[in-house]
Enzyme design. Sequence first.
Site, PDB file in Angstrom:
ATOM      1  N   TYR A   1      92.590  35.615 111.166  1.00 20.10           N
ATOM      2  CA  TYR A   1      93.945  35.920 111.615  1.00 20.10           C
ATOM      3  C   TYR A   1      95.039  35.390 110.692  1.00 20.10           C
ATOM      4  O   TYR A   1      96.219  35.630 110.952  1.00 20.10           O
ATOM      5  CB  TYR A   1      94.207  35.293 112.993  1.00 20.10           C
ATOM      6  CG  TYR A   1      93.259  35.662 114.094  1.00 20.10           C
ATOM      7  CD1 TYR A   1      92.884  36.970 114.321  1.00 20.10           C
ATOM      8  CD2 TYR A   1      92.740  34.684 114.936  1.00 20.10           C
ATOM      9  CE1 TYR A   1      92.018  37.302 115.350  1.00 20.10           C
ATOM     10  CE2 TYR A   1      91.884  34.998 115.972  1.00 20.10           C
ATOM     11  CZ  TYR A   1      91.516  36.317 116.169  1.00 20.10           C
ATOM     12  OH  TYR A   1      90.665  36.636 117.194  1.00 20.10           O
TER      13      TYR A   1
ATOM     14  N   PRO B   1      95.520  30.672 131.785  1.00 21.12           N
ATOM     15  CA  PRO B   1      96.286  30.065 130.689  1.00 21.12           C
ATOM     16  C   PRO B   1      95.651  30.217 129.314  1.00 21.12           C
ATOM     17  O   PRO B   1      96.318  30.066 128.294  1.00 21.12           O
ATOM     18  CB  PRO B   1      96.372  28.588 131.089  1.00 21.12           C
ATOM     19  CG  PRO B   1      96.147  28.579 132.551  1.00 21.12           C
ATOM     20  CD  PRO B   1      95.197  29.700 132.823  1.00 21.12           C
ATOM     21  N   GLY B   2      94.345  30.478 129.258  1.00 21.48           N
ATOM     22  CA  GLY B   2      93.692  30.668 127.969  1.00 21.48           C
ATOM     23  C   GLY B   2      93.557  29.365 127.191  1.00 21.48           C
ATOM     24  O   GLY B   2      93.206  28.317 127.743  1.00 21.48           O
TER      25      GLY B   2
ATOM     26  N   ARG C   1      89.352  31.225 112.421  1.00 20.01           N
ATOM     27  CA  ARG C   1      90.670  31.792 112.710  1.00 20.01           C
ATOM     28  C   ARG C   1      91.596  31.861 111.494  1.00 20.01           C
ATOM     29  O   ARG C   1      92.309  32.859 111.333  1.00 20.01           O
ATOM     30  CB  ARG C   1      91.343  31.028 113.851  1.00 20.01           C
ATOM     31  CG  ARG C   1      90.580  31.140 115.178  1.00 20.01           C
ATOM     32  CD  ARG C   1      91.336  30.507 116.333  1.00 20.01           C
ATOM     33  NE  ARG C   1      92.508  31.291 116.685  1.00 20.01           N
ATOM     34  CZ  ARG C   1      93.752  30.943 116.411  1.00 20.01           C
ATOM     35  NH1 ARG C   1      94.012  29.796 115.785  1.00 20.01           N
ATOM     36  NH2 ARG C   1      94.761  31.712 116.752  1.00 20.01           N
TER      37      ARG C   1
ATOM     38  N   CYS D   1      80.628  30.292 100.405  1.00 24.50           N
ATOM     39  CA  CYS D   1      80.741  31.145  99.216  1.00 24.50           C
ATOM     40  C   CYS D   1      81.727  32.279  99.469  1.00 24.50           C
ATOM     41  O   CYS D   1      81.380  33.464  99.395  1.00 24.50           O
ATOM     42  CB  CYS D   1      79.373  31.694  98.840  1.00 24.50           C
ATOM     43  SG  CYS D   1      78.212  30.426  98.327  1.00 24.50           S
ATOM     44  N   GLU D   2      82.955  31.921  99.779  1.00 18.94           N
ATOM     45  CA  GLU D   2      84.033  32.879 100.026  1.00 18.94           C
ATOM     46  C   GLU D   2      85.342  32.255  99.550  1.00 18.94           C
ATOM     47  O   GLU D   2      85.655  31.119  99.912  1.00 18.94           O
ATOM     48  CB  GLU D   2      84.185  33.178 101.524  1.00 18.94           C
ATOM     49  CG  GLU D   2      82.988  33.825 102.181  1.00 18.94           C
ATOM     50  CD  GLU D   2      82.909  35.308 101.902  1.00 18.94           C
ATOM     51  OE1 GLU D   2      83.923  35.888 101.466  1.00 18.94           O
ATOM     52  OE2 GLU D   2      81.823  35.882 102.126  1.00 18.94           O
TER      53      GLU D   2
END
Length: 472
Positions: free
Chosen positions: A371, A324-325, A367, A398-399
């Site tokens: 993504y 099922p993940g 994520r 720092c992004e």
Amino acid sequence: MSAAGTRADDGAATALGAPWSTGVTRDADGTLRVAGVDVHALAAEHGTPAYVLDEADLRARARAYREAFGAAAAAAGTTADVYYAGKAFLSRAVARWVHAEGLGVDTASGGELAVALAAGVPGAHVGLHGNNKSDAELHAALDAGVGRIIVDSLVEVDRLADLVAARRADGRETPAAPVMVRVTTGVHAGGHEFISTAHEDQKFGLSLAAGPDGGDSPALTALLRVVARPELHLLGLHSHIGSQILDSSGFAVAAQKVLALRADLAARTGVVVEEVDLGGGYGIAYLPGEEAIDPVRVADEVVRAVADAARALGTDLPRLSIEPGRAIVGPAGLTLYRVGTVKPVRLDDGRVRTYVSVDGGMSDNIRPALYGAAYHAEVVGRASDAEPVLARVVGKHCESGDIVVHEVQLPGDVRAGDLLAVPATGAYGRSMSSNYNLLTRPPVVAVRDGASRVLVRRETVDDLLALDVSAD
């Protein structure tokens, strides 16, 4: 239950429903509780950020999949095993929980294998995946007597057989390695292209398409090679078509292709593959109003698809297994943050977006940056009558891409010191976390029946320095 929630029987709290775990409620004063523990107590004892896991919720989801697939398989005249995806999140406690609920554990590295074994999960109930397993990982799997090694390439078939042969030559008693061959079916399913795992142009599995010379497919070639090596036992065929899948139709197409390959092998060699694993990657709710895939429905549809394919081919029904993940651990978790800087920013179209900075970020949930994954967030330590504002929850890295929640409505009076929670982070938060900017990774805290306990402790600066062996 809707995101708006329903009133609990005692009238004292509101159960929030998806995307929150089933144990999450909100008190009349706006305070969130997880399995009876309020977020103020969690923050005071464990600090922020912190991953919080609802143990009873996780266990219930594991049981639901085991029972649903067990019942559907029995009705069709076969059996089904369910494997927990260690890559989603694995600790010794979680491995013990899912094993106690009747699940196997699927691992994808030597580290995950070591954790499952350290938790006391018998090797026979563990599988080892991976497109580039090392010799050390394969030896560890053989030492542990794992129940299935999912081979991912023609090269790996020979490497594994040669390892078994070498161990026997050294006098080490080593039975034939139980092998499943991972098949690339060409079926695309799930969310972002990076988590769609059955199209041809990617690293996993062996294709069903004809080989480069127009002959047998790489998948059939691998099966023939496994059958020819006495050091290997061909246990089954494995297919995985993607992740965050909310529509089971792709599994029907994959089942037809995998069972056709199984029939082809039987016609060529007389060998009937015992087991077929159709993977999983079942989707969950990340946002209010979304619905997760239903275990009973997907079990009925997947088993029916396999039975129909077997019937059409005139073959026996194989034993089934599924994975099922994120569907087991994902909804059981939330991440608790403390708000710091709050900054309104006027956009080019005249709107104002309020940037709400928290004390974590892309190091504890990559994520959204990787993504573009969508999450929800709420202020959880108090009530507010303020009008909601368009907000973006960001981290402290720092992004500019350090985004936790791209867009959400938060109370207009959100302020420094507020507790904020992001639900549905049980999967891939901690397991994909990093020490970017040398932030220490948050703890994983389990809650059940009004009490909390640490499963994985918070990292410290001393931990970071202990790894740094630079000379003075």
